[in-house]
Design an enzyme around this catalytic site. Structure first.
Site, short mmCIF file in Angstrom:
data_model
loop_
_atom_site.label_atom_id
_atom_site.label_comp_id
_atom_site.label_asym_id
_atom_site.label_seq_id
_atom_site.Cartn_x
_atom_site.Cartn_y
_atom_site.Cartn_z
N HIS A 31 -6.38 14.91 -12.76
CA HIS A 31 -7.49 15.31 -11.55
C HIS A 31 -6.83 16.73 -11.01
O HIS A 31 -6.96 17.72 -9.93
CB HIS A 31 -7.60 14.13 -10.88
CG HIS A 31 -8.10 13.60 -11.08
ND1 HIS A 31 -9.67 12.93 -10.53
CD2 HIS A 31 -8.26 12.43 -11.15
CE1 HIS A 31 -10.49 11.84 -11.11
NE2 HIS A 31 -9.31 11.53 -11.33
N ALA A 120 -14.02 4.39 -24.01
CA ALA A 120 -12.26 4.44 -23.14
C ALA A 120 -11.68 4.91 -22.53
O ALA A 120 -10.37 6.10 -23.03
CB ALA A 120 -11.63 4.25 -24.82
N SER A 125 -18.22 11.46 -24.65
CA SER A 125 -19.32 13.14 -23.97
C SER A 125 -18.85 14.14 -24.46
O SER A 125 -19.71 15.09 -25.04
CB SER A 125 -19.75 12.42 -23.00
OG SER A 125 -19.26 10.97 -22.57
N ASP A 169 -11.87 18.93 -20.60
CA ASP A 169 -11.73 17.66 -22.09
C ASP A 169 -12.64 18.98 -23.20
O ASP A 169 -12.26 18.43 -24.22
CB ASP A 169 -13.30 16.73 -21.68
CG ASP A 169 -12.69 15.45 -20.91
OD1 ASP A 169 -11.53 15.51 -20.26
OD2 ASP A 169 -13.02 14.30 -19.78
C1 GAF Z 1 -12.47 13.48 -16.76
C2 GAF Z 1 -12.76 14.68 -16.59
F1 GAF Z 1 -13.99 15.27 -17.24
C3 GAF Z 1 -12.05 16.26 -16.83
O1 GAF Z 1 -12.66 17.04 -16.28
C4 GAF Z 1 -10.72 15.66 -15.62
O2 GAF Z 1 -10.81 16.29 -14.38
C5 GAF Z 1 -10.69 14.36 -15.85
O3 GAF Z 1 -11.14 13.81 -15.89
C6 GAF Z 1 -8.95 14.03 -15.02
O4 GAF Z 1 -7.70 14.99 -14.44
O5 GAF Z 1 -12.20 13.62 -18.46
#
Ligand code: GAF
Length: 383
Positions: A31, A120, A125, A169
């Site tokens: 986060h 999971a 995605s 991600d």
């Molecule tokens: C999810 C979000 F897609 C990422 O961007 C990130 O904020 C994560 O939560 C928390 O670190 O995977």
């Protein structure tokens, strides 16, 4: 995996190529991405595979082994946010985002297969977006630099699918390198590959899928984002990245905002600490991994108590893993379901698995799944 066979069965001929994109785990920095901070993810050896062929009629046809009932065929020109729902929104969103970025996508047929467990918290995605992005651009002969593809894939998720994620991600899926974690500065978008080889120090990484399905779109994720933005506004800083000392969060009168800000600042700091240890001139030793383990467990407590995104199965998995000899463990990803990452001395791997499985069985919870997490290469063409 059998994406090419699926392609043949679905579209009646061989694909022009096969591309894959990995899921991810995140070593540290949760986060923090949408707070302009730092993250330290690595790509997994589990992938989304896209077998694809170009077509010239401006249409996109999609099929998936995991969603057999939900094939889709649409005109790319007709794509607009909200026009496609379900799994197909992710690949369709990429075609839309490429078009919005000014890239002409002539059309394609794509068959998808996956061994990234869905729900999971391992970014299936983002992997789906990134495999599609590579397939569509390479089929069209478009040379789009990876960092731009990251932004396009993220735009698909944010604007087309409507999930307000940060940039971690897609960056992990498109930019990671085997044997490394990726240090990403989410403000400057500068990336650094940091060597990461726990096996060389007698440790291994275990992913525990708690089987509590994680859903990012249910509002809690967006609420955390909004709380962080409000905290930054009240502190008079552009974003929580600029809160360099977690103790400065005490200036916030609201106890919830104070906790949120403290977590973000502390996790940013933990990313820097882990990177400094991994880059130490003496190299990473068994002691380094013990220390990283300690930070992992500290981060879990912060996510559980300050950011309040953990869930019962994750808390119990962390606790059982530690009692059974793990060096450290924490929930990863957005929270409210998904996986725990444990750093485990190689000799304690079975003990940790057995202890976590027994804890879940005692509580009558669905049995957890275990996955060895091996820092792997990013998305690429494989056929
Ligand atoms: C999810 C979000 F897609 C990422 O961007 C990130 O904020 C994560 O939560 C928390 O670190 O995977």
């Amino acid at each position: 995996m059998r994406a090419a066979e699926l392609f043949l069965a679905r579209f009646g001929g061989p694909p022009d190529g096969v591309w894959l994109a990995p899921g991810r785990a995140n070593l540290m920095g949760e986060h923090t991405d949408y707070n302009d901070g730092f993250v330290l993810p690595f790509a997994l050896g589990q992938h989304i595979v896209a077998a694809a062929a170009g077509r010239g009629d401006g249409r996109l046809a999609l099929g998936s082994r995991q969603h057999r009932q939900d094939d889709l065929e649409v005109a790319i020109a007709d794509l607009a946010p909200g026009s496609v729902t379900g799994w197909a929104a992710y690949p369709a969103g990429v075609a839309w985002a490429l078009r919005e970025a000014g890239y002409a996508v002539p059309g394609a047929c794509i068959a998808i297969d996956s061994d990234v467990p869905a729900g999971a918290g391992l970014s299936s995605s983002a992997a789906l977006e990134c495999a599609t992005a590579l397939a569509l651009t390479e089929l069209a002969g478009l040379a789009v630099p990876r960092p731009e593809l990251v932004a396009i894939a993220r735009r698909a998720e944010n604007e087309f699918v409507g999930v307000p994620t940060g940039i971690m991600d897609q960056s992990a899926s498109l930019l990671c390198r085997a044997g490394h974690v990726l240090l990403l500065d989410c403000r400057s978008l500068e990336t650094t590959q940091v060597p990461f080889d726990p096996a060389a120090a007698g440790a291994s990484l275990l992913l525990i899928d708690t089987r509590a399905e994680h859903v990012l779109a249910d509002g809690e994720y967006g609420r955390r984002r909004a709380e962080c933005e409000q905290a930054a506004r009240l502190l008079g800083i552009p974003s929580l990245r600029d809160l360099t000392d977690p103790a400065d969060a005490d200036r916030l009168a609201d106890p919830v905002l104070r906790r949120r800000a403290r977590h973000v600042a502390a996790d940013d700091q933990r990313v820097q600490e882990v990177v400094a240890m991994l880059n130490a001139p003496a190299g990473a030793t068994a002691g380094t991994y013990r220390e990283i383990g300690r930070l992992l467990t500290q981060a879990h407590a912060s996510l559980r108590d300050d950011f309040e995104v953990s869930w019962a199965e994750a808390d119990q998995a962390v606790e059982a893993a530690l009692v059974a000899g793990a060096l450290g463990a924490r929930m990863i990803g957005g929270g409210f379901g998904g996986s725990v990452l444990a750093l485990v001395p190689a000799a304690a791997g079975d003990l940790v698995r057995d202890a976590v499985a027994a804890t879940f069985a005692r509580r009558g919870w669905t049995a957890p799944e275990f996955l060895d997490a091996v820092p792997s290469d990013s998305a690429r063409r494989v056929g």
